[in-house]
Design an enzyme around this catalytic site. Structure first.
Site, mmCIF file in Angstrom:
data_model
loop_
_atom_site.group_PDB
_atom_site.id
_atom_site.type_symbol
_atom_site.label_atom_id
_atom_site.label_comp_id
_atom_site.label_asym_id
_atom_site.label_seq_id
_atom_site.Cartn_x
_atom_site.Cartn_y
_atom_site.Cartn_z
ATOM 1 N N ARG A 16 0.830 -1.199 0.000
ATOM 2 C CA ARG A 16 0.000 0.000 0.000
ATOM 3 C C ARG A 16 0.864 1.249 0.000
ATOM 4 O O ARG A 16 0.996 1.940 -0.992
ATOM 5 C CB ARG A 16 -0.955 -0.028 1.211
ATOM 6 C CG ARG A 16 -2.117 0.966 1.119
ATOM 7 C CD ARG A 16 -1.770 2.374 1.521
ATOM 8 N NE ARG A 16 -1.267 2.490 2.879
ATOM 9 C CZ ARG A 16 -0.784 3.615 3.387
ATOM 10 N NH1 ARG A 16 -0.730 4.725 2.646
ATOM 11 N NH2 ARG A 16 -0.314 3.654 4.628
ATOM 12 N N CYS A 241 4.127 9.515 1.076
ATOM 13 C CA CYS A 241 2.820 10.118 0.838
ATOM 14 C C CYS A 241 2.865 10.991 -0.413
ATOM 15 O O CYS A 241 3.697 11.911 -0.497
ATOM 16 C CB CYS A 241 2.399 10.954 2.046
ATOM 17 S SG CYS A 241 0.847 11.842 1.795
#
Length: 308
Positions: A16, A241
């Protein structure tokens, strides 16, 4: 400091957090094969994917198909990151064992990352808690930018603790403090972890650390000293991120497992098997991975520890 064979719970986040920032979109078949191999390693949990906007994170648009096709190992929790009730409903339909909620301690980053303010995020989390209530799935919470934000600077401890309290009010019993862009340092890690555990002794705390400035393993060491035994890590140190300036990789799983083993902790994960997975992941993303132990090899294998 010795772990005296104390068990550490590792969450592998490469599929992920690792893949979400990669320019190459990894085929679904390859993701499923990699997760099946990771499942054989004995992780406490594997973060399989996220159910978020596919336009914002196209690399994980196949989350439902990946969940449908992986082989699930008994004893491993297969989790999904969600931010909205719609995403949570999709994750529950995919039979995710655990839904990981994420909010940022930085209002500016929360708007960039989730497209809403912090209060609106928690309004959605309340709906998600209702959705999960009558299912086998569990909820955990994460607080991004807990140790500083490139958009807002230092984050007050009380702000982080306030968000922990809001999670607790929803019935969440496991909270991860995230150093999203690697701004944390050991004494700061110690102080926040101690403050969180002191105020919320009924909760289980973990850390999601990035190695942006080379302090990732030092921060793990500091956290171990105050009783934290749950950590996220990413194979080959991949990750970051997409909505945070200067974001770079997570702490490298191989380096973390190697350090913990040398200190006498039991991770349940085989360092040699992890290193053997690196070539397949490098082929999938099209570049060399990070990490020291994957290149140099383990120092040595210490005497075995019994699990538990």
């Amino acid at each position: 400091m010795s772990g005296a064979c104390k068990r550490i719970e590792l969450t592998e986040v490469v599929m992920r957090d690792g893949l979400q920032i990669e320019p190459t979109i990894v085929p679904t078949d390859t993701k499923v094969a990699l997760i099946d191999q990771l499942s054989e390693q004995g992780y406490a949990r594997i973060e399989v994917s996220s159910f978020v906007s596919t336009s914002a994170v196209p690399a994980l648009a196949d989350a439902a198909e990946v969940f449908a096709r992986i082989r699930r190992r008994p004893g491993t929790v297969y989790s999904a990151l969600v931010m909205t009730p719609r995403g949570a409903a999709r994750a529950l339909a995919a039979q995710a064992d655990e839904l990981s909620l994420v909010v940022s301690a930085s209002e500016a980053h929360n708007r960039a990352n989730a497209g809403r303010d912090i209060d609106t995020s928690f309004d959605g989390f309340a709906e998600i808690a209702q959705l999960v209530r009558d299912t086998p799935a569990t909820l955990c919470g994460a607080i991004a930018m807990s140790f500083g934000c490139p958009l807002e600077g230092d984050i007050p401890v009380e702000r982080v603790l306030g968000l922990v309290g809001r999670y607790a009010d929803l019935g969440v019993r496991s909270v991860s403090l995230a150093d999203t862009t690697g701004m944390g340092y050991p004494t700061q890690i110690t102080a926040l972890c101690e403050a969180a555990q002191r105020r919320f002794p009924e909760l289980r705390f973990g850390l999601h650390l990035h190695d942006t400035r080379g302090l990732g393993l030092a921060n793990v060491h500091a956290a171990l000293g105050v009783g934290i035994t749950r950590f996220d890590a990413s194979l080959g140190g991949l990750g970051g991120c997409p909505f945070a300036p200067g974001a770079s990789g997570n702490i490298c799983t191989e380096d973390l497992v190697h350090m913990l083993e040398l200190m006498g902790y039991d991770t349940g994960v085989d360092i040699d098997a992890l290193i053997a997975l690196r070539p397949a992941l490098e082929a999938a993303v099209g570049h060399a991975l990070h990490g020291h132990v994957g290149r140099a090899g383990p120092r040595h294998r210490p005497a075995g520890c019994a699990s538990g």
